[in-house]
Scaffold this motif. Structure first.
Motif, PDB file in Angstrom:
ATOM      1  N   PRO A  36      46.002  54.130  30.683  1.00  0.00           N
ATOM      2  CA  PRO A  36      46.617  53.404  31.371  1.00  0.00           C
ATOM      3  C   PRO A  36      45.031  52.810  33.113  1.00  0.00           C
ATOM      4  O   PRO A  36      45.891  52.840  34.045  1.00  0.00           O
ATOM      5  CB  PRO A  36      46.909  54.990  32.921  1.00  0.00           C
ATOM      6  CG  PRO A  36      46.771  55.606  32.112  1.00  0.00           C
ATOM      7  CD  PRO A  36      46.057  54.979  30.261  1.00  0.00           C
ATOM      8  N   GLU A  37      44.521  52.573  32.421  1.00  0.00           N
ATOM      9  CA  GLU A  37      43.337  51.541  31.950  1.00  0.00           C
ATOM     10  C   GLU A  37      43.877  50.254  33.272  1.00  0.00           C
ATOM     11  O   GLU A  37      44.307  49.794  31.590  1.00  0.00           O
ATOM     12  CB  GLU A  37      42.008  51.438  31.926  1.00  0.00           C
ATOM     13  CG  GLU A  37      41.437  53.802  32.632  1.00  0.00           C
ATOM     14  CD  GLU A  37      40.566  54.082  31.220  1.00  0.00           C
ATOM     15  OE1 GLU A  37      39.506  53.031  31.146  1.00  0.00           O
ATOM     16  OE2 GLU A  37      40.153  55.128  32.556  1.00  0.00           O
ATOM     17  N   GLU A  38      43.110  49.521  33.734  1.00  0.00           N
ATOM     18  CA  GLU A  38      42.821  47.560  33.674  1.00  0.00           C
ATOM     19  C   GLU A  38      41.568  47.126  32.693  1.00  0.00           C
ATOM     20  O   GLU A  38      40.575  47.905  32.525  1.00  0.00           O
ATOM     21  CB  GLU A  38      43.001  47.582  34.180  1.00  0.00           C
ATOM     22  CG  GLU A  38      43.425  47.277  35.726  1.00  0.00           C
ATOM     23  CD  GLU A  38      42.975  46.598  37.111  1.00  0.00           C
ATOM     24  OE1 GLU A  38      42.439  46.202  37.370  1.00  0.00           O
ATOM     25  OE2 GLU A  38      43.417  47.348  38.182  1.00  0.00           O
ATOM     26  N   CYS A  39      42.376  46.510  31.282  1.00  0.00           N
ATOM     27  CA  CYS A  39      41.734  45.262  30.439  1.00  0.00           C
ATOM     28  C   CYS A  39      41.141  44.540  31.048  1.00  0.00           C
ATOM     29  O   CYS A  39      41.908  44.149  32.327  1.00  0.00           O
ATOM     30  CB  CYS A  39      42.693  45.097  29.285  1.00  0.00           C
ATOM     31  SG  CYS A  39      43.794  43.663  29.209  1.00  0.00           S
ATOM     32  N   CYS A  40      40.105  43.728  30.660  1.00  0.00           N
ATOM     33  CA  CYS A  40      39.582  42.882  31.130  1.00  0.00           C
ATOM     34  C   CYS A  40      38.745  41.324  30.165  1.00  0.00           C
ATOM     35  O   CYS A  40      38.661  42.616  29.068  1.00  0.00           O
ATOM     36  CB  CYS A  40      38.164  43.390  32.653  1.00  0.00           C
ATOM     37  SG  CYS A  40      37.825  44.554  32.009  1.00  0.00           S
ATOM     38  N   GLY A  41      38.973  40.935  30.438  1.00  0.00           N
ATOM     39  CA  GLY A  41      37.791  40.040  29.162  1.00  0.00           C
ATOM     40  C   GLY A  41      37.592  38.758  30.215  1.00  0.00           C
ATOM     41  O   GLY A  41      38.034  38.148  30.939  1.00  0.00           O
ATOM     42  N   LEU A  42      37.476  37.628  29.107  1.00  0.00           N
ATOM     43  CA  LEU A  42      37.482  36.349  29.226  1.00  0.00           C
ATOM     44  C   LEU A  42      38.238  35.556  28.633  1.00  0.00           C
ATOM     45  O   LEU A  42      38.564  36.081  28.201  1.00  0.00           O
ATOM     46  CB  LEU A  42      35.918  35.728  28.850  1.00  0.00           C
ATOM     47  CG  LEU A  42      34.611  37.111  29.177  1.00  0.00           C
ATOM     48  CD1 LEU A  42      33.808  36.004  28.681  1.00  0.00           C
ATOM     49  CD2 LEU A  42      34.835  36.624  30.598  1.00  0.00           C
ATOM     50  N   LEU A  43      38.671  34.553  29.122  1.00  0.00           N
ATOM     51  CA  LEU A  43      39.369  32.664  28.585  1.00  0.00           C
ATOM     52  C   LEU A  43      38.357  31.830  28.365  1.00  0.00           C
ATOM     53  O   LEU A  43      37.543  31.052  28.892  1.00  0.00           O
ATOM     54  CB  LEU A  43      40.304  33.004  29.376  1.00  0.00           C
ATOM     55  CG  LEU A  43      41.455  33.586  30.441  1.00  0.00           C
ATOM     56  CD1 LEU A  43      41.738  33.463  30.773  1.00  0.00           C
ATOM     57  CD2 LEU A  43      42.057  34.079  29.278  1.00  0.00           C
ATOM     58  N   LEU A  44      38.943  31.516  27.092  1.00  0.00           N
ATOM     59  CA  LEU A  44      37.461  30.423  26.758  1.00  0.00           C
ATOM     60  C   LEU A  44      38.249  29.441  26.382  1.00  0.00           C
ATOM     61  O   LEU A  44      39.810  29.506  25.759  1.00  0.00           O
ATOM     62  CB  LEU A  44      36.607  30.908  25.674  1.00  0.00           C
ATOM     63  CG  LEU A  44      35.620  32.177  25.793  1.00  0.00           C
ATOM     64  CD1 LEU A  44      34.887  32.503  24.688  1.00  0.00           C
ATOM     65  CD2 LEU A  44      34.739  32.193  26.721  1.00  0.00           C
ATOM     66  N   GLY A  45      38.128  28.072  25.726  1.00  0.00           N
ATOM     67  CA  GLY A  45      38.392  26.578  25.623  1.00  0.00           C
ATOM     68  C   GLY A  45      38.220  25.881  26.187  1.00  0.00           C
ATOM     69  O   GLY A  45      36.850  25.718  26.352  1.00  0.00           O
ATOM     70  N   GLU A  46      38.168  24.525  26.406  1.00  0.00           N
ATOM     71  CA  GLU A  46      38.459  23.339  26.473  1.00  0.00           C
ATOM     72  C   GLU A  46      39.371  22.597  27.910  1.00  0.00           C
ATOM     73  O   GLU A  46      39.925  23.077  27.453  1.00  0.00           O
ATOM     74  CB  GLU A  46      37.690  22.515  25.410  1.00  0.00           C
ATOM     75  CG  GLU A  46      36.590  23.082  24.301  1.00  0.00           C
ATOM     76  CD  GLU A  46      35.371  22.947  24.845  1.00  0.00           C
ATOM     77  OE1 GLU A  46      35.280  22.079  25.371  1.00  0.00           O
ATOM     78  OE2 GLU A  46      34.595  23.670  24.538  1.00  0.00           O
ATOM     79  N   GLY A  47      38.663  22.405  28.705  1.00  0.00           N
ATOM     80  CA  GLY A  47      39.805  21.322  29.614  1.00  0.00           C
ATOM     81  C   GLY A  47      40.814  22.682  30.278  1.00  0.00           C
ATOM     82  O   GLY A  47      40.290  23.425  30.895  1.00  0.00           O
ATOM     83  N   MET A  48      42.212  22.105  29.722  1.00  0.00           N
ATOM     84  CA  MET A  48      43.228  23.074  30.598  1.00  0.00           C
ATOM     85  C   MET A  48      43.614  23.355  29.303  1.00  0.00           C
ATOM     86  O   MET A  48      44.290  24.063  29.267  1.00  0.00           O
ATOM     87  CB  MET A  48      43.730  22.481  31.213  1.00  0.00           C
ATOM     88  CG  MET A  48      42.848  22.103  33.264  1.00  0.00           C
ATOM     89  SD  MET A  48      42.864  23.488  33.847  1.00  0.00           S
ATOM     90  CE  MET A  48      44.034  23.810  34.383  1.00  0.00           C
ATOM     91  N   ARG A  49      43.211  24.043  28.387  1.00  0.00           N
ATOM     92  CA  ARG A  49      43.438  24.589  26.971  1.00  0.00           C
ATOM     93  C   ARG A  49      42.310  25.731  26.504  1.00  0.00           C
ATOM     94  O   ARG A  49      41.428  26.106  26.307  1.00  0.00           O
ATOM     95  CB  ARG A  49      43.346  23.879  26.460  1.00  0.00           C
ATOM     96  CG  ARG A  49      43.901  24.335  24.780  1.00  0.00           C
ATOM     97  CD  ARG A  49      44.212  22.932  22.912  1.00  0.00           C
ATOM     98  NE  ARG A  49      44.769  24.087  22.202  1.00  0.00           N
ATOM     99  CZ  ARG A  49      45.245  23.830  21.841  1.00  0.00           C
ATOM    100  NH1 ARG A  49      46.516  23.345  22.172  1.00  0.00           N
ATOM    101  NH2 ARG A  49      46.297  25.018  20.738  1.00  0.00           N
TER     102      ARG A  49
END
Length: 130
Positions: A22-35
Motif C-alpha cells: 500500500p505504499e507509493e512506488c517510484c523511479g525513473l523513466l529513461l530513453g531518448e527524445g520522446m520515447r
C-alpha cells in the motif's frame, strides 16, 4: 507532443505499483527524445511512503551519470497513487518545477503521462510501442 512508451515499460510500472502497495512506488523513466524505453525502480525514501514519494538520490545520480557517459537520458519520473486516480495530486503540483520532464502516475492499474509545466502538469497523449 505524444510520448512513446514501450509495452514492457507499461507492464513494469503496473508491476512496481502492485509490488509496493500500500505504499507509493517510484523511479525513473529513461530513453531518448520522446520515447521511454526503460523504467528504473528506486527506493521510496519519503518519511511517509504510503502518502508521498521521494526517489532515492543515489539512483537518480547514477542515472544522470550514465546519461553523461552516453547511456539513456532521464526523461522523467514515475510514482503510484495507492488510493486514487492516475492524476497529479495537490502534493505533486506543489513539486512542479517546470523542467518539462515526463511524469507517469499509476493508479488502479492505469498509467497516465503528464508534462511538468511549472504551474502544475499537462496531460501527454501516450502511444504504446513494441
Amino acid at each position: 507532443m505524444n510520448v512513446e512508451v514501450t509495452s514492457d515499460v507499461i507492464a513494469r510500472l503496473r508491476e512496481e505499483s502492485l509490488r509496493a502497495h500500500p505504499e507509493e512506488c517510484c523511479g525513473l523513466l529513461l530513453g531518448e527524445g520522446m520515447r521511454v524505453d526503460r523504467a528504473i525502480p528506486a527506493a521510496n525514501v519519503a518519511a511517509e511512503p504510503a502518502r508521498h514519494f521521494e526517489i532515492d538520490p543515489s539512483v537518480l545520480l547514477a542515472a544522470h551519470r550514465g546519461a553523461r557517459q552516453g547511456g539513456p537520458q532521464v526523461l522523467g519520473y514515475y510514482h503510484s497513487h495507492p488510493v486514487g486516480h492516475p492524476v497529479p495530486s495537490a502534493t505533486d503540483c506543489e513539486h512542479s518545477t517546470g523542467d518539462s520532464r515526463v511524469w507517469a502516475i499509476i493508479a488502479g492499474g492505469q498509467v497516465a503521462f503528464w508534462r511538468d509545466t511549472g504551474n502544475g502538469f499537462a496531460p501527454i497523449p501516450c502511444r504504446i510501442v513494441g
